[in-house]
Write a protein that holds these residues in place. Sequence first.
Motif, PDB file in Angstrom:
ATOM      1  N   PHE A 157       0.848  -1.193   0.000  1.00 54.29           N
ATOM      2  CA  PHE A 157       0.000   0.000   0.000  1.00 54.29           C
ATOM      3  C   PHE A 157       0.885   1.245   0.000  1.00 54.29           C
ATOM      4  O   PHE A 157       1.886   1.320   0.704  1.00 54.29           O
ATOM      5  CB  PHE A 157      -0.880   0.002   1.268  1.00 54.29           C
ATOM      6  CG  PHE A 157      -1.738   1.231   1.379  1.00 54.29           C
ATOM      7  CD1 PHE A 157      -3.023   1.238   0.871  1.00 54.29           C
ATOM      8  CD2 PHE A 157      -1.250   2.387   1.973  1.00 54.29           C
ATOM      9  CE1 PHE A 157      -3.808   2.381   0.953  1.00 54.29           C
ATOM     10  CE2 PHE A 157      -2.020   3.529   2.054  1.00 54.29           C
ATOM     11  CZ  PHE A 157      -3.306   3.527   1.545  1.00 54.29           C
ATOM     12  N   GLN A 160      -0.121   5.588  -0.310  1.00 50.71           N
ATOM     13  CA  GLN A 160      -1.206   6.544  -0.557  1.00 50.71           C
ATOM     14  C   GLN A 160      -1.157   7.017  -2.007  1.00 50.71           C
ATOM     15  O   GLN A 160      -0.081   7.386  -2.497  1.00 50.71           O
ATOM     16  CB  GLN A 160      -1.092   7.745   0.379  1.00 50.71           C
ATOM     17  CG  GLN A 160      -1.444   7.446   1.828  1.00 50.71           C
ATOM     18  CD  GLN A 160      -2.943   7.254   2.067  1.00 50.71           C
ATOM     19  OE1 GLN A 160      -3.744   7.207   1.144  1.00 50.71           O
ATOM     20  NE2 GLN A 160      -3.312   7.119   3.320  1.00 50.71           N
ATOM     21  N   GLY A 189       1.917  -0.508   6.504  1.00 49.69           N
ATOM     22  CA  GLY A 189       2.299  -0.468   5.087  1.00 49.69           C
ATOM     23  C   GLY A 189       3.817  -0.527   4.944  1.00 49.69           C
ATOM     24  O   GLY A 189       4.492  -1.357   5.562  1.00 49.69           O
ATOM     25  N   THR A 243       5.659   4.406   6.034  1.00 52.41           N
ATOM     26  CA  THR A 243       5.705   5.858   5.771  1.00 52.41           C
ATOM     27  C   THR A 243       5.486   6.710   7.019  1.00 52.41           C
ATOM     28  O   THR A 243       6.131   7.741   7.187  1.00 52.41           O
ATOM     29  CB  THR A 243       4.657   6.242   4.694  1.00 52.41           C
ATOM     30  OG1 THR A 243       3.522   5.420   4.877  1.00 52.41           O
ATOM     31  CG2 THR A 243       5.188   6.062   3.305  1.00 52.41           C
ATOM     32  N   ILE A 244       4.575   6.269   7.895  1.00 47.57           N
ATOM     33  CA  ILE A 244       4.279   7.093   9.075  1.00 47.57           C
ATOM     34  C   ILE A 244       5.419   6.966  10.096  1.00 47.57           C
ATOM     35  O   ILE A 244       6.042   7.955  10.489  1.00 47.57           O
ATOM     36  CB  ILE A 244       2.915   6.695   9.679  1.00 47.57           C
ATOM     37  CG1 ILE A 244       1.803   7.077   8.687  1.00 47.57           C
ATOM     38  CG2 ILE A 244       2.695   7.343  11.048  1.00 47.57           C
ATOM     39  CD1 ILE A 244       0.399   6.702   9.098  1.00 47.57           C
ATOM     40  N   MET A 275       3.534  -2.849  12.637  1.00 41.06           N
ATOM     41  CA  MET A 275       3.034  -4.163  12.171  1.00 41.06           C
ATOM     42  C   MET A 275       2.097  -3.982  10.987  1.00 41.06           C
ATOM     43  O   MET A 275       1.437  -2.950  10.832  1.00 41.06           O
ATOM     44  CB  MET A 275       2.386  -4.939  13.317  1.00 41.06           C
ATOM     45  CG  MET A 275       0.900  -4.963  13.362  1.00 41.06           C
ATOM     46  SD  MET A 275       0.171  -3.439  13.874  1.00 41.06           S
ATOM     47  CE  MET A 275       0.214  -3.569  15.634  1.00 41.06           C
ATOM     48  N   ILE A 321       0.702  -7.496   5.007  1.00 41.79           N
ATOM     49  CA  ILE A 321       1.305  -7.845   3.708  1.00 41.79           C
ATOM     50  C   ILE A 321       2.828  -7.966   3.863  1.00 41.79           C
ATOM     51  O   ILE A 321       3.511  -6.980   4.174  1.00 41.79           O
ATOM     52  CB  ILE A 321       0.975  -6.773   2.635  1.00 41.79           C
ATOM     53  CG1 ILE A 321      -0.537  -6.542   2.523  1.00 41.79           C
ATOM     54  CG2 ILE A 321       1.598  -7.113   1.265  1.00 41.79           C
ATOM     55  CD1 ILE A 321      -1.321  -7.586   1.795  1.00 41.79           C
ATOM     56  N   ALA A 337      -2.850  -6.785  13.261  1.00 44.76           N
ATOM     57  CA  ALA A 337      -2.808  -5.856  14.386  1.00 44.76           C
ATOM     58  C   ALA A 337      -3.427  -6.495  15.638  1.00 44.76           C
ATOM     59  O   ALA A 337      -2.884  -6.373  16.742  1.00 44.76           O
ATOM     60  CB  ALA A 337      -3.559  -4.583  14.020  1.00 44.76           C
ATOM     61  N   ASP A 365      -3.828   3.372  11.277  1.00 39.80           N
ATOM     62  CA  ASP A 365      -4.178   3.796   9.914  1.00 39.80           C
ATOM     63  C   ASP A 365      -4.742   2.579   9.176  1.00 39.80           C
ATOM     64  O   ASP A 365      -4.122   2.036   8.269  1.00 39.80           O
ATOM     65  CB  ASP A 365      -2.909   4.330   9.226  1.00 39.80           C
ATOM     66  CG  ASP A 365      -3.196   4.882   7.839  1.00 39.80           C
ATOM     67  OD1 ASP A 365      -4.366   5.089   7.499  1.00 39.80           O
ATOM     68  OD2 ASP A 365      -2.221   5.122   7.096  1.00 39.80           O
TER      69      ASP A 365
HETATM   70  C1  LIG Z   1      -4.655   2.481   4.818  1.00 42.55           C
HETATM   71  S1  LIG Z   1      -3.267   1.434   4.678  1.00 42.55           S
HETATM   72  C2  LIG Z   1      -2.070   2.351   5.592  1.00 42.55           C
HETATM   73  C3  LIG Z   1      -0.640   1.998   5.335  1.00 42.55           C
HETATM   74  C4  LIG Z   1       0.386   2.980   5.858  1.00 42.55           C
HETATM   75  N1  LIG Z   1       0.123   3.384   7.214  1.00 42.55           N
HETATM   76  C5  LIG Z   1       0.499   4.181   4.946  1.00 42.55           C
HETATM   77  O1  LIG Z   1       0.130   5.271   5.357  1.00 42.55           O
HETATM   78  O2  LIG Z   1       0.956   4.019   3.824  1.00 42.55           O
HETATM   79  C6  LIG Z   1      -3.703   0.099   5.698  1.00 42.55           C
HETATM   80  C7  LIG Z   1      -2.680  -1.002   5.788  1.00 42.55           C
HETATM   81  O3  LIG Z   1      -3.147  -1.966   6.737  1.00 42.55           O
HETATM   82  C8  LIG Z   1      -2.778  -3.256   6.286  1.00 42.55           C
HETATM   83  N2  LIG Z   1      -3.683  -4.185   7.007  1.00 42.55           N
HETATM   84  C9  LIG Z   1      -4.915  -4.610   6.654  1.00 42.55           C
HETATM   85  N3  LIG Z   1      -5.450  -5.371   7.630  1.00 42.55           N
HETATM   86  C10 LIG Z   1      -4.533  -5.420   8.634  1.00 42.55           C
HETATM   87  C11 LIG Z   1      -4.506  -6.042   9.913  1.00 42.55           C
HETATM   88  N4  LIG Z   1      -5.533  -6.759  10.362  1.00 42.55           N
HETATM   89  N5  LIG Z   1      -3.418  -5.872  10.673  1.00 42.55           N
HETATM   90  C12 LIG Z   1      -2.356  -5.135  10.235  1.00 42.55           C
HETATM   91  N6  LIG Z   1      -2.329  -4.528   9.030  1.00 42.55           N
HETATM   92  C13 LIG Z   1      -3.400  -4.661   8.238  1.00 42.55           C
HETATM   93  C14 LIG Z   1      -2.936  -3.169   4.786  1.00 42.55           C
HETATM   94  O4  LIG Z   1      -2.173  -4.152   4.140  1.00 42.55           O
HETATM   95  C15 LIG Z   1      -2.435  -1.745   4.501  1.00 42.55           C
HETATM   96  O5  LIG Z   1      -1.055  -1.737   4.241  1.00 42.55           O
END
Ligand SMILES: C[S@@+](CC[C@H](N)C(=O)[O-])C[C@H]1O[C@@H](n2cnc3c(N)ncnc32)[C@H](O)[C@@H]1O
Length: 455
Positions: A285, A287, A318, A321-322, A336, A339, A365, A385
Amino acid sequence: MEDFPIEKNQELEVTIVDLTHLGMGIAKIEGYPIFIENALPQEKVRIRVLKVGKKFGFGKVLTLIQESPYRQAVENEDLLRTGVAPLSHLQYKQQLEFKQEQVKNVIVKTAKMPDIQVKDTIGMEQPFGYRNKAQIPVRKIDGVLQTGFYRKNSHELVPLDHFYIQDPAIDAAIVVIREILQQFEVKVYNEKNNSGFLRHIVIRRGYQTHEMMVVLVTRKEHFFQGEKIAQKIQEKLPEVVSIIQNINPKQTNVILGAEEKVLLGRNFIYDQLLGKTFRISAKSFYQVNTQQAEVLYQKAFDLADLKKSDVVVDAYSGIGTIGLSLADQVAHVYGMETIKQAVVDAQENAKLNDINNAEYIAGKAGTIMPQWQKEGIQPNVIFVDPPRKGLDQSFIETTCEMNPEKIVYISCNPATMARDLKVFAESGYFTDSIQPVDLFPQTHHVETVMVLQKH
Ligand SMILES: C[S@@+](CC[C@H](N)C(=O)[O-])C[C@H]1O[C@@H](n2cnc3c(N)ncnc32)[C@H](O)[C@@H]1O
């Protein structure tokens, strides 16, 4: 038979009273709502009723009798029909107000917290050409390989060359790639019987670096002349540094399959965000609006008001980035993410930016957070996020048990964000205000950021 105030194919003159959260006009006949595409509040329109459902119906505009003062010309009505830019007929200032209203609605109706202040949506100066990623279906129409987008609620391809919200260099690249695929007579996927070969073209372009990744999604592994095609693409598009074949044999709406092969160059591109360099793999992922992501993250950091002693969790991280953008302001970052490819990117990104106080692991998570709790990790600032489905309930419980000073919640779905706020409130975590940020101009999507603290 049930009694409805309208019937299918009836022609009516109606006034639009509101917009749905998806941006369709709403008219009401004796309290019965009709949803109408390309119709804005205050407009008078003549419609034909397309469908009469139990709770609401759908109509199509035949004539626009009285225009909204906030209507703007649309470059191509297919942008509305396909849902690529479903709000592009509404002036941008009103789009931003519409988004703020959407957030207010869920805060009152779902979270039942009318006292939270919803701030003005932060918009873009140039709200178009912002998308750094395109996922374009490929289909055969009248014997010719075509690219475009699906008509809303269907899988009927509408050919489209200018996507308006995408980086124009990506739009141009799709046309070049399409011509090469036509020259090589690549077979096209047919989803009705899951036959044929090429399903999607996915393109990413670094906002700062201009590096381009092309992913050709195919049904089968054997790609006749795949490497030759890749070379031709790179020859015509010198920004391309990565061409990947992704194999997706399943009859599914999910675009990418599990397996991938590098046809040319690397399996990632680089981009820069908030002054740091990030590598991005095909499945990770990132943005889609880099400029506004910087605005959003900076807001999140301002709300967190970080200290050098802070221990930070970057949940749903992801490619990091944060966490990596703030690592040099704090003591330690734990991240954490599910992917695996993204976690590898995050680990590499830490090295790339000489960051030694951040660690990223793969997992959910809801599973990793209790593990960290057992290990005695005590974060005082937690960034979350999540994807559109929002936070896992067990994750919220553990997060609150860990008793952080601040939880910074970034959300891409106001409905699940409002649901989660209620759960946080049960453990005493509240926010005073929510900041909407427009990462997706011309569409109904809106991001929000807020800080939750114990009151
Ligand atoms: C909205 S994105 C945010 C990614 C990152 N924080 C960024 O700003 O680029 C949400 C991320 O959560 C991951 N994700 C989805 N379900 C999850 C889970 N249950 N536990 C941890 N990560 C998860 C996705 O693969 C994705 O990379």
